[in-house]
Every structure is written in C-alpha cells, then in structure tokens.
Design a protein around this motif. Sequence first.
Motif, PDB file in Angstrom:
ATOM      1  N   VAL A  75       0.852  -1.191   0.000  1.00  0.00           N
ATOM      2  CA  VAL A  75       0.000   0.000   0.000  1.00  0.00           C
ATOM      3  C   VAL A  75       0.889   1.243   0.000  1.00  0.00           C
ATOM      4  CG1 VAL A  75      -1.593   1.384   1.380  1.00  0.00           C
ATOM      5  CG2 VAL A  75      -2.001  -1.057   1.097  1.00  0.00           C
ATOM      6  N   GLY A  76       0.611   2.145  -0.923  1.00  0.00           N
ATOM      7  CA  GLY A  76       1.433   3.355  -1.070  1.00  0.00           C
ATOM      8  C   GLY A  76       2.552   3.190  -2.078  1.00  0.00           C
ATOM      9  N   TRP A  77       2.859   1.959  -2.425  1.00  0.00           N
ATOM     10  CA  TRP A  77       3.971   1.671  -3.325  1.00  0.00           C
ATOM     11  C   TRP A  77       3.468   1.061  -4.635  1.00  0.00           C
ATOM     12  CZ3 TRP A  77       8.796   3.198  -1.928  1.00  0.00           C
ATOM     13  CH2 TRP A  77       9.038   3.434  -0.570  1.00  0.00           C
ATOM     14  N   THR A  78       4.178   1.327  -5.712  1.00  0.00           N
ATOM     15  CA  THR A  78       3.973   0.638  -6.982  1.00  0.00           C
ATOM     16  C   THR A  78       5.275  -0.073  -7.339  1.00  0.00           C
ATOM     17  OG1 THR A  78       2.400   2.306  -7.742  1.00  0.00           O
ATOM     18  CG2 THR A  78       3.383   0.879  -9.420  1.00  0.00           C
ATOM     19  N   PRO A  79       5.358  -1.368  -7.070  1.00  0.00           N
ATOM     20  CA  PRO A  79       6.595  -2.086  -7.417  1.00  0.00           C
ATOM     21  C   PRO A  79       6.625  -2.414  -8.908  1.00  0.00           C
ATOM     22  CG  PRO A  79       5.034  -3.580  -6.379  1.00  0.00           C
ATOM     23  CD  PRO A  79       4.379  -2.226  -6.390  1.00  0.00           C
ATOM     24  N   PHE A  80       7.800  -2.466  -9.470  1.00  0.00           N
ATOM     25  CA  PHE A  80       7.957  -2.901 -10.860  1.00  0.00           C
ATOM     26  C   PHE A  80       9.188  -3.788 -10.953  1.00  0.00           C
ATOM     27  CE2 PHE A  80       9.629   1.384 -10.285  1.00  0.00           C
ATOM     28  CZ  PHE A  80      10.923   1.305 -10.753  1.00  0.00           C
ATOM     29  N   GLY A  81       9.137  -4.744 -11.865  1.00  0.00           N
ATOM     30  CA  GLY A  81      10.193  -5.745 -11.913  1.00  0.00           C
ATOM     31  C   GLY A  81       9.992  -6.751 -10.786  1.00  0.00           C
TER      32      GLY A  81
END
Length: 645
Positions: A75-81
């Motif tokens: 929550v609050g984060w957008t992870p990528f990879g």
Amino acid sequence: MKNIRKIQILLLLLVLSVLRISGQTVCEIDASRPGAAIQPTMYGIFFEDINFAADGGLYAELVKNRSFEFPQPFVGWTPFGQVTVNTERPCFERNPHYISVTNDGGLLRAGLDNEGFRGIGLKKDHEYRFSAYVRVQGDSPMKLSVELVNAGGENLLKKEMEVKGQEWRKITAVLTSPFTDAHSRLRIVLLTRGTVDMDHISLFPVDTWKNRENGLRTDLAQALYDLNPGVLRFPGGCIVEGNSLATRYQWKNTVGPVENRPLNENRWNYTFKHKAFPDYFQSYGLGFFEYFQLSEDLGAEPLPILSCGLSCQYESNEVVPLDSLQPYIEDALDLIEFANGPVSSTWGKVRADMGHPEPFHLKFIGVGNEQWGEVYPERLEMFVKAIRARYPEVRIVGSSGPSASGKEFDFLWPEMKRIGVDLVDEHYYMNPEWFFDNAHRYDNYDRKGPKVFAGEYASHDHSTKKDNNFLAALSEAAFMTGLERNADVVHMATYAPLFAHVDAWQWNPDLIWYDNLQMVRTPSYYVQQLYGMNAGTHVLPVTMNGEADGMLYASAVWDAKTGEIILKVVNRSDTSRQIPLTVKGLKKRTLSEGTHTYLQADDLKAKNVLGEPERIVPRMRPLTVNGNRLALEVAPQSVNVYRIK
C-alpha cells in the motif's frame, strides 16, 4: 447631600432610559476589583490523528508505509520488476518486513514508486533528505537511482547511490527538487544486476520545525505556535480508545528509535462508511516524545490522555475486567516517570536516551475520553488512587461523557466529584445558536467542585454542511466570553479537531486545512488566536446596560504582565453599535493609548480557502482614549479585542 445624591441617581436613570430608547448600550468595567485568576492553560490545542493530521500532516515524513508494515505491504507503493516482501533477518524487531529488489539483467528495470499522502509535496530549490536501510545479498557493491518524479511522470532528478555490505546499514542523500508539485512521487531503481534488501525508506524536508531530522512540517507547527497555546492535549480523543483494545493508542509503542516503533491501525480509517480510508495507519513517528517536545516548543503544558481499559463504546465496546486493569494503570504511572523521572529511573532513561535528559515537568494527565456508564468511573477510580499515591502533585482529568447534557452527563458529574478528579472534560459539537445561547453556561456551576476542561468543542453549521464559516467562528467567540468570565470554574478550553488534509479528511469543521504544499487558517483559528494572545491574568467585572438585546457578548480581563485592560466584545447583529465605555476604579491612574483588533465579515457564510486564505483575517487599528472613557464603534457581525494601557 442626600438631595444631591437623589438627583445624581435620577440623572443616571434618565441617561440609561434615553440610551434604551435610542437602542444604545453602555459598557462599564470595574478595574478596582480584579477577580479570578485566569489559568495559563486557559486556551490551548487539542491534537488528534484524524483527517491525516499526523502522517500526511504535522509529521513531515513524505513517504507512506515506509517500513512495509501495512497489512497489505505494498500500500502506497507501486513495485515494478522483481520486488518481494521478506522477514528473514530483519533490520528492526518490531517492524520485521522489508523488501528485496532483484535486477535480473534483463531489459525490464526493477524498483518501486511511492505515492506519498495523496502525492508528495515538493517545492523547487528546496532540499529533501532521503534515507533507507539497505544491504546486498552478494559481495559486490551495487547502485541505486533515487528519483523525484513530477505528476506528469517526468523523473527530473536522479541521484545514484552505492549500496555495499551484507549487514544492514543506513544510507542518506540530500536531494534538491528541480520543480514544485503537490503530487510528486519518489522512485527507487536498482541499476546493478543482483538483489538489494531495503527497509524504512524515508523522505523528509530538510527544513522542518526546529530543524529536527524526525521533524514536523514547518508551516503547520508555526501555526500552532502562533496560537500562543497554554496547553496541548494529545494524542487525541477517540483514537486513545481504538476501535478495539488491540488498536488502542499505546504510548510505549511510540517512544524509542523511530525506525522500531510498530505500526498501528488508525481508528478513523473505516469509522465513517461514506468516507473510508483503508490506507490510514499510524507510523508513530510522531509519538509521545515528540508531543512532549512540541509542548515545550510551544510553551504549553502537556496533557496526555490514556486508555482507561475501555475501547470505543460506539464501536466494539470491549471492557477490561477490573482484576486485569493493573497493566493499564502501570502504563499511566510509567508515563509520568517517562515525563518527569530522573535519568536513573527506567523510563526517565528512555527519555534521556532520546535526547532529553531534563524532565518535561508533566503536571496533568487524563484517563479516558468519552466513556460513559458505571464501567467508566469504577475504572477511573482505580487510576486516581494509584496516581495520587505515587504522584500526588499531578492533576487528573476525568470525563463527563460524549455530550454536553443528558442522562450520562448528569450521572458522570457527581461521580467525578465523588472520585475527586481535578478537572472534568466536557465536549460539545453543537449548532451556532447553541453556542450563542450557552454563553452563560458556567455562570451557575459549583465553584467548589472540580474545574472544567472544555476539551472538545466546535460550532457546526449544518446549513452549509459544517463549513468553517464566519457564523461558526462568531458563535464560538460569543461562547468563549462565558468561558473567560467564569475563569474560576473553567481552567482549560481546546477547539477540536485541529487539522484536516483537503484530500483526505473524515470530519469537519477543523481549525486548520492544508494540502501537500500550503495551508489555510480558518476564521475559527483566528478567534482562538485572539483569545490565546489576549488571555490576561485576572477577570474584571464588566456590565452591559441598555439595549444589548441578546446580540452583544462581552468579557474583560486585567493583564498584570503588561498593565493593560483587555475587553472582548462580540456583536452578532447585522448593525453596528455605538458603545460608550467607562472604566472605573482606576483611582489616580488614567487610561492612555490602546489598540482595537477585530475580525469581521458581512457574509456569515464566508470562509477562508486554499488559494484565498485571507478573506477573513484580524485587522488592527489604534484606539482613541479620552480620560477614563472611550467611544467604541462595534462593527456588525464582528469579534473585537480592545487592549487599553
């Protein structure tokens, strides 16, 4: 002589009758009879983490969910990879979750973005301190790119940082923002092939209140300082109770190293079903040490409120059995030791290790918030006995329940007297007419009983969906003349709530509104400021004769520190009033110069808003003094403060 005296009386009656016919009011202050002392705590601040008042508000941290401890850790984060959440060999015992970012050498990058609290507010050319705890899983150093991204997706600032070592270490960097944007993002990208573990990812303005690294947002803290408060109540009201006993506010979780303070659910996240905020939690970065420190900064007495062993009675209504209440009582005793104990004591040492070896000189403590029924006083009594036995000098605040009158109020006041608390906390969120009508509420209160703490109050104009408009402020000002005139009974008063984020609020009205870059002080704020800056030291008798017609409200005080008489007059009518003022009892002294500060609006529904924060602000002009008489011209719909030397 008797005939002369009769003639004087007849002339006075004639003058008063003429004034009544002409619709004029005369005002008289008796300076020879200073009355009750006004407590330094009379006007103060109530802080509660509602409306994103702490995280996302006063607490200057810009990263949401910095330690990945939310129940949904991204929550609050957008992870990528490739980004995963782990707990093996954590950096912090009470915050065990961290992320592992893996760059597999392919074309896709790996990292994550943080959205902040409805965006991250950045100002061009201002500095921001980035920090994180990191380690690598191999032997070779690795590189991160720390980036500031604007609302359009442009990463206009990139700073490379090296990460090395298989043990946790803190890395820091100061970033200078190249743009101004209220809805920016923080991005972290792993540039080197391999895996990096990261925890407690933080971004703070370098410019915080008092330049503290774990600091407060400067403009909001300054607004509190400008109120000249005498008391700071914290950490709130219902938030103390929690939706359940498990989610109640526990002060011991809010002290010590900020990185190791455990997350807690915020009880306001789902309270209002039409305004639910599932991302609303408490990082406790703003904890009891910081509250005490802020009280000291403001020159205000700290007033912490603790759980009495009852959860919110509107919600789960959990009750701690009396034979299991001792840990809650010990929490209260330990808190007093934390605030006042020597560095050699257990909790005094915790305070000293946090950088404050000197005591905070705590004088007040509250137990319970808006509890009611027999379950409350029987628990409160156990706290009172224990605190009195160990710390008899500390004054204890009890509660009269959630309402200003009614069955529970009538039951609790006698119980508070029986138990022997020092102050009783009264709450009233009522319409403007109630505040006008209750300016005399305390005229007939028991002068020998516990004193009153008006702990939560605000005027709610339901015709405008409870806007912070001028009508609400005007009615509060009228009511406060009654608090001041009865300063022998009322020892504390705090408007509530204090803060509200314009993009994430649950409750209104509120004293101060803000977004991620700016704030606005409401008309109610300026009323609180006028009283806080002009509290005086002793009540003076003031009378209004003539056609006051329920539209004029007044109180007068003597300020022994400055040698001034301070008169407050509230005019709720839509016409101006000419009021002759006489000050008697000065003996051989005379009045000299003075000032007139006023808050006025022609439109009762007017309010201050972001972008136009100064529609309604106090203005000052000199006051003409003629001997011991003044001619006051009181504008329609106005709050007036006259300071006379």
